[in-house]
Write a protein that holds these residues in place. Structure first.
Motif, PDB file in Angstrom:
ATOM      1  N   TYR A  85       0.849  -1.190   0.000  1.00 17.51           N
ATOM      2  CA  TYR A  85       0.000   0.000   0.000  1.00 17.51           C
ATOM      3  C   TYR A  85       0.887   1.244   0.000  1.00 17.51           C
ATOM      4  O   TYR A  85       2.030   1.183   0.453  1.00 17.51           O
ATOM      5  N   PRO A  86       0.378   2.389  -0.442  1.00 17.70           N
ATOM      6  CA  PRO A  86       1.185   3.610  -0.388  1.00 17.70           C
ATOM      7  C   PRO A  86       1.718   3.915   1.008  1.00 17.70           C
ATOM      8  O   PRO A  86       2.872   4.340   1.163  1.00 17.70           O
ATOM      9  N   GLU A  87       0.931   3.645   2.019  1.00 24.68           N
ATOM     10  CA  GLU A  87       1.389   3.922   3.387  1.00 24.68           C
ATOM     11  C   GLU A  87       2.457   2.941   3.850  1.00 24.68           C
ATOM     12  O   GLU A  87       3.087   3.132   4.900  1.00 24.68           O
ATOM     13  N   SER A  88       2.724   1.885   3.076  1.00 23.98           N
ATOM     14  CA  SER A  88       3.799   0.946   3.409  1.00 23.98           C
ATOM     15  C   SER A  88       5.182   1.533   3.137  1.00 23.98           C
ATOM     16  O   SER A  88       6.185   0.985   3.586  1.00 23.98           O
ATOM     17  N   ASP A 109      -4.917  -2.051  -2.877  1.00 24.35           N
ATOM     18  CA  ASP A 109      -6.003  -1.120  -2.567  1.00 24.35           C
ATOM     19  C   ASP A 109      -7.241  -1.453  -3.387  1.00 24.35           C
ATOM     20  O   ASP A 109      -8.355  -1.466  -2.869  1.00 24.35           O
ATOM     21  N   THR A 147     -10.565  -0.184  -1.612  1.00 20.41           N
ATOM     22  CA  THR A 147     -10.300   1.212  -1.294  1.00 20.41           C
ATOM     23  C   THR A 147     -10.920   2.037  -2.419  1.00 20.41           C
ATOM     24  O   THR A 147     -10.682   1.748  -3.592  1.00 20.41           O
ATOM     25  N   GLN A 188     -10.072   7.570  -2.023  1.00 20.57           N
ATOM     26  CA  GLN A 188      -9.195   7.216  -0.895  1.00 20.57           C
ATOM     27  C   GLN A 188      -7.799   6.860  -1.401  1.00 20.57           C
ATOM     28  O   GLN A 188      -6.805   7.253  -0.801  1.00 20.57           O
ATOM     29  N   TYR A 189      -7.744   6.123  -2.506  1.00 22.60           N
ATOM     30  CA  TYR A 189      -6.448   5.749  -3.084  1.00 22.60           C
ATOM     31  C   TYR A 189      -5.676   6.994  -3.522  1.00 22.60           C
ATOM     32  O   TYR A 189      -4.478   7.117  -3.259  1.00 22.60           O
ATOM     33  N   LYS A 239      -4.172   8.589  -0.535  1.00 25.57           N
ATOM     34  CA  LYS A 239      -3.026   7.822  -0.035  1.00 25.57           C
ATOM     35  C   LYS A 239      -1.796   8.063  -0.912  1.00 25.57           C
ATOM     36  O   LYS A 239      -0.669   8.208  -0.414  1.00 25.57           O
ATOM     37  N   ALA A 246      -0.337  11.513  -0.162  1.00 30.99           N
ATOM     38  CA  ALA A 246       0.473  11.499   1.062  1.00 30.99           C
ATOM     39  C   ALA A 246       1.831  10.841   0.820  1.00 30.99           C
ATOM     40  O   ALA A 246       2.861  11.311   1.323  1.00 30.99           O
ATOM     41  N   MET A 247       1.857   9.768   0.037  1.00 32.41           N
ATOM     42  CA  MET A 247       3.134   9.101  -0.224  1.00 32.41           C
ATOM     43  C   MET A 247       4.048   9.986  -1.068  1.00 32.41           C
ATOM     44  O   MET A 247       5.238  10.103  -0.793  1.00 32.41           O
TER      45      MET A 247
END
Length: 194
Positions: A52-55, A79, A84, A88-89, A92, A95-96
Motif C-alpha cells: 500500500y502507499p502507506e507501506s 487497494d 479502497t 481514498q487511493y 493515499k 500522502a506518499m
C-alpha cells in the motif's frame, strides 16, 4: 524465466555494490517486473515491498535515496483488491508522494489490469480489480502525479490488448511482462539499452 527461484537485488541491500539503476516499489506486480527487467533486460534492479502507499515508511527514504537512480512506484493492486475507493487511493498516493518529495527521480507506473477470475466475478466481488475501476484509479492517480510534477508511465497500451491472458488470474502473462520490462529498460536507458 523461473519466477520462484531465489534472487537477490544486490544493488539495494549491499552498500558496497553499485547502486540500482531502477528500484521497483510495490507488491507482486513490481516484484515480478523486477525479476523480468533483471533477467531479460540485464538491468541492475532492486525491489522494495510496499503493498500500500502507506507501506513506504520514513525508514525506506534513505535506502531509496542512496541506492536507487530511479524509483518506480507500482502501487494500487492491493487497494483495488480490498475495495479502497478511488478517492481514498488518490489521497493515499498524495500522502506518499509528499513523503517522497525530496527524492529526485521518482516516477510512477499506472495500475495494471488483472485477469478476471472467481473472486472478481462473484456478486458482489470479493476482489474489486475490474478494468473500469483500474481505469478510474489511473485517471485519479495521473492527476496526483501531475500535481507533484512527477511522471506517470501508463503501460496499459502494452497490457491492455492481452489483459485477461494471465495464467494465475492475478498477474500478467510472461510474454506481456517481457515486453513491459524491455519497454521500461529502453525508456530509462538502462541495462541492454544503457
Amino acid at each position: 524465466l523461473k519466477l520462484m527461484e531465489p534472487w537477490i537485488d544486490e544493488c539495494l541491500v549491499n552498500a558496497t555494490a553499485p547502486v540500482c539503476d531502477v528500484c521497483m516499489v510495490g507488491a507482486s506486480h513490481s516484484r515480478r517486473l523486477t525479476q523480468y527487467i533483471q533477467k531479460v533486460a540485464k538491468v541492475r534492479a532492486g525491489y522494495y515491498l510496499a503493498a500500500y502507499p502507506e507501506s513506504v515508511t520514513d525508514r525506506a527514504l534513505p535506502l531509496l535515496r542512496d541506492r536507487c537512480r530511479i524509483v518506480l512506484l507500482g502501487l494500487g493492486q492491493w487497494d483495488l483488491a480490498y475495495k479502497t475507493t478511488p478517492e481514498q487511493y488518490a489521497a493515499k498516493m498524495e500522502a506518499m508522494l509528499k513523503k517522497l518529495q525530496n527524492l529526485p527521480n521518482v516516477v510512477g507506473r499506472g495500475v495494471h489490469y488483472n485477469p478476471l477470475g472467481d473472486d472478481k466475478l462473484t456478486c458482489p466481488p470479493n476482489d474489486a480489480r475490474s478494468p473500469p475501476l483500474v481505469d478510474m484509479y489511473n485517471v485519479l492517480v495521473k492527476n496526483v502525479y501531475r500535481r507533484w510534477k512527477r511522471k506517470l508511465i501508463d503501460t496499459r497500451w502494452i497490457v491492455g490488448p492481452v489483459w485477461d491472458s494471465g495464467l494465475d488470474f492475478n498477474h500478467l502473462s510472461p510474454k506481456v511482462e517481457v515486453v513491459q520490462a524491455l519497454f521500461l529498460a529502453k525508456l530509462f536507458k538502462v541495462g541492454i539499452y544503457g
